[in-house]
Design an enzyme around this catalytic site. Structure first.
Site, PDB file in Angstrom:
ATOM      1  N   GLY A   1       0.815  -1.212   0.000  1.00 43.85           N
ATOM      2  CA  GLY A   1       0.000   0.000   0.000  1.00 43.85           C
ATOM      3  C   GLY A   1       0.849   1.263   0.000  1.00 43.85           C
TER       4      GLY A   1
ATOM      5  N   GLU B   1       2.732  -8.233  -1.631  1.00 44.59           N
ATOM      6  CA  GLU B   1       1.498  -8.826  -1.111  1.00 44.59           C
ATOM      7  C   GLU B   1       1.433 -10.338  -1.296  1.00 44.59           C
ATOM      8  OE1 GLU B   1       1.736  -5.946  -2.643  1.00 44.59           O
ATOM      9  OE2 GLU B   1       0.382  -4.473  -1.796  1.00 44.59           O
TER      10      GLU B   1
HETATM   11  C1  3H9 Z   1      -0.719  -4.309   1.607  1.00 40.53           C
HETATM   12  O1  3H9 Z   1      -0.120  -3.263   1.609  1.00 40.53           O
HETATM   13  C2  3H9 Z   1      -2.053  -4.513   0.959  1.00 40.53           C
HETATM   14  C3  3H9 Z   1      -2.433  -3.421  -0.001  1.00 40.53           C
HETATM   15  O2  3H9 Z   1      -1.966  -3.715  -1.286  1.00 40.53           O
HETATM   16  C4  3H9 Z   1      -3.921  -3.274  -0.123  1.00 40.53           C
HETATM   17  C5  3H9 Z   1      -4.689  -2.961   1.106  1.00 40.53           C
HETATM   18  C6  3H9 Z   1      -6.141  -2.689   0.840  1.00 40.53           C
HETATM   19  N1  3H9 Z   1       1.691  -3.889   9.154  1.00 40.53           N
HETATM   20  O3  3H9 Z   1      10.179  -6.506   9.946  1.00 40.53           O
HETATM   21  P1  3H9 Z   1      10.532  -5.635  11.091  1.00 40.53           P
HETATM   22  C7  3H9 Z   1       5.836  -4.545  12.126  1.00 40.53           C
HETATM   23  S1  3H9 Z   1      -0.113  -5.673   2.411  1.00 40.53           S
HETATM   24  C8  3H9 Z   1       1.772  -4.045  10.485  1.00 40.53           C
HETATM   25  O4  3H9 Z   1      11.040  -6.275  12.314  1.00 40.53           O
HETATM   26  P2  3H9 Z   1      12.600  -4.492   9.463  1.00 40.53           P
HETATM   27  C9  3H9 Z   1       6.539  -5.861  12.368  1.00 40.53           C
HETATM   28  O5  3H9 Z   1       5.618  -6.876  12.696  1.00 40.53           O
HETATM   29  C10 3H9 Z   1       1.363  -5.078   3.202  1.00 40.53           C
HETATM   30  N2  3H9 Z   1       2.950  -4.225  11.145  1.00 40.53           N
HETATM   31  O6  3H9 Z   1      11.542  -4.483  10.643  1.00 40.53           O
HETATM   32  C11 3H9 Z   1       7.462  -5.495  13.513  1.00 40.53           C
HETATM   33  O7  3H9 Z   1       6.675  -5.513  14.705  1.00 40.53           O
HETATM   34  P3  3H9 Z   1       7.329  -5.976  16.088  1.00 40.53           P
HETATM   35  C12 3H9 Z   1       2.485  -4.960   2.244  1.00 40.53           C
HETATM   36  C13 3H9 Z   1       4.059  -4.252  10.397  1.00 40.53           C
HETATM   37  O8  3H9 Z   1      13.253  -3.185   9.490  1.00 40.53           O
HETATM   38  C14 3H9 Z   1       7.836  -4.047  13.212  1.00 40.53           C
HETATM   39  O9  3H9 Z   1       6.839  -3.564  12.306  1.00 40.53           O
HETATM   40  N3  3H9 Z   1       3.711  -4.660   2.964  1.00 40.53           N
HETATM   41  C15 3H9 Z   1       4.032  -4.104   9.024  1.00 40.53           C
HETATM   42  O10 3H9 Z   1      13.442  -5.721   9.534  1.00 40.53           O
HETATM   43  C16 3H9 Z   1       9.191  -3.903  12.562  1.00 40.53           C
HETATM   44  O11 3H9 Z   1       9.232  -4.765  11.425  1.00 40.53           O
HETATM   45  C17 3H9 Z   1       4.494  -5.633   3.459  1.00 40.53           C
HETATM   46  O12 3H9 Z   1       4.250  -6.799   3.271  1.00 40.53           O
HETATM   47  C18 3H9 Z   1       2.783  -3.904   8.391  1.00 40.53           C
HETATM   48  N4  3H9 Z   1       2.683  -3.723   7.057  1.00 40.53           N
HETATM   49  O13 3H9 Z   1      11.758  -4.603   8.112  1.00 40.53           O
HETATM   50  C19 3H9 Z   1       5.709  -5.174   4.212  1.00 40.53           C
HETATM   51  N5  3H9 Z   1       5.303  -4.183   8.546  1.00 40.53           N
HETATM   52  O14 3H9 Z   1       8.445  -5.004  16.349  1.00 40.53           O
HETATM   53  C20 3H9 Z   1       5.888  -6.013   5.445  1.00 40.53           C
HETATM   54  C21 3H9 Z   1       6.090  -4.371   9.619  1.00 40.53           C
HETATM   55  O15 3H9 Z   1       6.180  -5.904  17.049  1.00 40.53           O
HETATM   56  N6  3H9 Z   1       6.998  -5.557   6.259  1.00 40.53           N
HETATM   57  N7  3H9 Z   1       5.354  -4.411  10.743  1.00 40.53           N
HETATM   58  O16 3H9 Z   1       7.816  -7.383  15.849  1.00 40.53           O
HETATM   59  C22 3H9 Z   1       8.276  -5.826   5.965  1.00 40.53           C
HETATM   60  O17 3H9 Z   1       8.600  -6.429   4.954  1.00 40.53           O
HETATM   61  C23 3H9 Z   1       9.321  -5.364   6.946  1.00 40.53           C
HETATM   62  O18 3H9 Z   1       8.681  -5.188   8.175  1.00 40.53           O
HETATM   63  C24 3H9 Z   1      10.031  -4.057   6.564  1.00 40.53           C
HETATM   64  C25 3H9 Z   1      10.901  -3.588   7.731  1.00 40.53           C
HETATM   65  C26 3H9 Z   1      10.903  -4.323   5.322  1.00 40.53           C
HETATM   66  C27 3H9 Z   1       9.045  -2.970   6.238  1.00 40.53           C
END
Ligand code: 3H9
Length: 696
Positions: A100, A123
């Site tokens: 998003g 996604e």
């Molecule tokens: C989407 O966008 C759908 C849309 O197309 C349409 C919608 C209608 N949400 O990984 P980290 C938390 S789907 C909630 O340790 P890093 C994570 O759980 C989404 N929480 O850090 C962690 O929590 P905790 C598409 C999230 O620096 C903390 O943040 N996006 C989300 O190693 C730190 O994360 C993705 O799939 C989230 N979206 O890596 C991206 N993201 O500290 C998913 C993270 O309590 N995220 N958290 O354990 C990632 O790939 C990695 O977190 C990122 C940072 C690269 C961003």
């Protein structure tokens, strides 16, 4: 009002700054903030800049909201709202603009990024497709082929590549807000207005059926990547608004699938698994110099993993020749990385000249902060090594064994400092495989456990706590489901049917393909080791021993369950194996029965779940999620099922228990229902309840 979006007017430009740490996920408050701030900007500004506060632009929708009732405004509506603004809207990207987050950027009219920024639509890794216009806007900007590649792989695209693809307009060094403001000012000065990606023409049509079939094949049962192709197809045939509706429908359909549930379980728990409540506030010991005992495949892999993470590594082998061979293995792996462009020649030289050394003397370990023993799997050998480590290692050094099944308590007892001893069970090849079992013995000190987890983090591995038992979490469960497969073979299934059924379930390889790859001699040695203590009721097939006696150890000898021909990928079924199995069935008077793929999958999974439940009940794994992560990261369990216990929850534990009891009617020695499973079913609870801290 929440300040999840901070608003600031600077001259003619309204800044909308995301303020939702840690990753600016686009949760409800952020969405409301974006809507309200856009309204306000349109009353008082001439341009809008959207930027992330903190470490990143929006990293995507808030994953925690999936599965809950949707709340307006939706993300697709926000993207359209931004795109249709009469003011030019600029996004300035840093960190990771994912999902998003990138979709918001695609909704803006101009995109600038700093050099280190990454963008992507990941996604599919959550069992979803982009649901806020990603499948409709990206192809209009970068074309269909590239969009399919980016969306179905879910990979992160660096700023330089994104610029080349015209996905972004500019790359500049500096503070994201400052470069964004300057860019917005230039746009205003040049008199440029809004420029909607959604109004660009439909992209070219390709053979979508072929692309869909390829995605189904590659996805091993995953449906999201193939669905994304259908969404992109719509983009080529219809107007933007219809495309958005169609994408929305596919996205919401996927939201309801078990695959989405499984993959989001994996996402959160791969992060949760290493966070142990008992280690809160416990400081790990400092780690700089690492010792590795043994320069075989495992020792060399561990050494490489540590070297690539920046540690100083000393390898110890029994004599000079073995130390040289170990050095050769380390250098061979690292050279491979240089050839593949993953490691610079200069870094390779620095590692081999100053950061790595091999010795035939334990005294070389006197400065090591942590030593990992990766020697032969025999208790006598381990005890002798640990006695030596006890003699030479400095006070406070952590002493770890990479044993895959031996008793870490017994190993610890052979030293004068059992509190410093733990198991660190790596998986081969250790520089590649993500799993690390941190095996905690009775006397292991908390800060030693914390050091094991700190090492796991430094090596970028998924570290999971395990108690002490034969095989720890993973190999103990593996032994049970492999035995179940062996029983099915004796009862009529072929190894090839089992492999096909389990790859059909989503495993990259079936158990007998894996056995051929690992070497059949390993299982043979284990069977011989366990023979003296084996229960008389246990069913043990002997045909596999006969294969080994004939010198057929799998891929390394060219023959095992499969026959491997030089230069050809994969193998073909070995007819000798079928003959050996048939002969054994005849000897035992077994009339072979037919197994469907569904029956094979069900039995195999029931065996896995039952043993996993015992492992949890005995606190070898503290939580069901620990088992799930072990199987996902060490045993090729398909991620879209979330792990065996997540799979079990989604199937229904009552049905699984009923099947185990039905199998037990024929073999009540192997099929003994786990007491935990019985309690969960009786209480109407599941494994997820235990993950949340409930008890039964
Ligand atoms: C989407 O966008 C759908 C849309 O197309 C349409 C919608 C209608 N949400 O990984 P980290 C938390 S789907 C909630 O340790 P890093 C994570 O759980 C989404 N929480 O850090 C962690 O929590 P905790 C598409 C999230 O620096 C903390 O943040 N996006 C989300 O190693 C730190 O994360 C993705 O799939 C989230 N979206 O890596 C991206 N993201 O500290 C998913 C993270 O309590 N995220 N958290 O354990 C990632 O790939 C990695 O977190 C990122 C940072 C690269 C961003």
């Amino acid at each position: 009002m929440s300040d999840a979006i901070q608003y600031e007017l600077k001259g003619d430009i309204a800044i909308l700054r995301a303020n939702n740490p840690p990753v600016n996920a686009l949760g409800y408050d952020v969405r409301i903030g974006l809507m309200t701030c856009m309204d306000r900007a349109e009353t008082e500004a001439k341009a809008v800049l959207i930027v992330g506060g903190g470490r990143t632009f929006f990293a995507g929708a808030d994953i925690k909201e999936f599965g809950k009732p949707p709340r307006e405004p939706s993300l697709p509506d926000i993207c359209t709202r931004i795109e249709r603004s009469p003011l030019p809207v600029i996004s300035s990207l840093h960190g990771t603009a994912l999902g998003g987050g990138l979709e918001i950027a695609l909704g803006t009219h101009y995109r600038i990024a700093i050099q280190s920024a990454k963008v992507g639509l990941p996604e599919v890794h959550l069992g979803l497709i982009p649901g806020a216009g990603g499948t409709q806007r990206l192809p209009r900007l970068v074309g269909v082929e590239k969009s399919i590649e980016i969306i179905t792989s879910g990979r992160q695209v660096g700023a330089a590549e994104a610029l080349e693809l015209d996905l972004i307009d500019e790359v500049q060094e500096g503070d994201p807000e400052a470069i964004g403001l300057a860019y917005a000012q230039r746009i205003l000065d040049a008199g440029k207005g809004p420029r909607a990606v959604g109004e660009l023409p439909c992209p070219e049509v390709i053979d979508f059926d072929a692309a869909y079939d390829a995605a189904i094949k590659k996805g091993r049962g995953q449906i999201a990547p193939a669905t994304a192709i259908r969404a992109i197809e719509v983009c080529c045939h219809t107007g933007f608004d219809v495309g958005i509706q169609s994408e929305r429908q596919m996205f919401t359909d996927l939201l309801k699938t078990p695959q989405r549930e499984g993959m989001i379980h994996a996402f959160f728990n791969e992060r949760a698994v290493s966070k142990l409540p008992e280690l809160k506030g416990v400081e790990p010991r400092a780690l700089k110099a690492i010792g590795v005992i043994g320069g075989g495949t495992m020792g060399a892999g561990i050494a490489v993993a540590a070297l690539l993470a920046g540690f100083d590594v000393t390898m110890v082998e029994r004599d000079g020749a073995a130390a040289e061979a170990g050095t050769g293995r380390v250098s061979g792996i690292l050279q491979g990385s240089v050839t593949r462009g993953k490691l610079s020649q200069a870094k390779y030289d620095a590692i081999m000249e100053t950061e790595f050394r091999a010795s035939d003397s334990y005294d070389a370990l006197s400065n090591a902060d942590l030593v990992i023993e990766a020697a032969f799997e025999e208790m006598g050998v381990k005890k002798a090594i640990f006695a030596e480590l006890d003699r030479v290692c400095k006070k406070g050094a952590v002493l770890a064994s990479n044993t895959s099944y031996l008793d870490v308590n017994e190993i610890a007892a052979s030293t004068s400092r059992p509190a410093d001893v733990l198991g660190l069970h790596f998986f081969s090849p250790a520089h590649v495989m993500k799993l690390l079992e941190v095996v905690v013995a009775d006397q292991t000190a908390p800060e030693v456990v914390a050091t094991g987890f700190a090492l796991g983090k430094a090596l970028r591995k998924i570290a999971v706590r395990s108690g002490v038992c034969d095989g720890f979490i993973g190999n103990r469960i593996l032994k049970t489901y492999r035995t179940c497969a062996d029983h099915m073979i004796m009862d009529g299934a072929s190894p090839y049917e089992i492999d096909k059924a389990m790859t059909g379930f989503g495993f990259a390889m079936g158990p007998y393909e894996v056995a051929d790859l690992a070497g059949l001699d390993i299982g043979w040695a284990t069977r011989k080791r366990l023979a003296p203590t084996r229960d008389v009721h246990e069913r043990v097939a002997t045909y596999a021993d006969k294969m080994c006696e004939a010198g057929n150890f799998g891929q390394k000898t060219g023959k095992g369950y499969y026959v491997y021909e030089a230069g050809k990928r994969g193998g073909t079924p070995n007819p000798d194996v079928t003959a050996l199995i048939e002969a054994e069935r005849a000897d035992l008077g077994i009339t072979p029965q037919n197994f469907t793929h569904e029956e094979i999958q069900r039995r195999y999974m029931c065996a896995m779940v039952n043993e996993a439940a015992m492992v949890v009940d005995e606190s070898i794994a503290r939580r069901p999620l620990d088992v799930d992560m072990v199987l996902l990261f060490g045993y090729g369990f398909p991620r879209h099922w979330g792990g065996p216990l997540k799979w079990a929850d989604m199937q229904g534990l009552d049905g699984i228990l009923a099947d185990i009891k039905r199998y037990a009617e024929v073999d009540d020695f192997f099929w003994q229902p786990s007491a935990l499973l019985e309690r969960l079913v009786a209480a109407g609870k599941n494994f997820e309840d235990l993950n949340k801290g409930e008890t039964v």
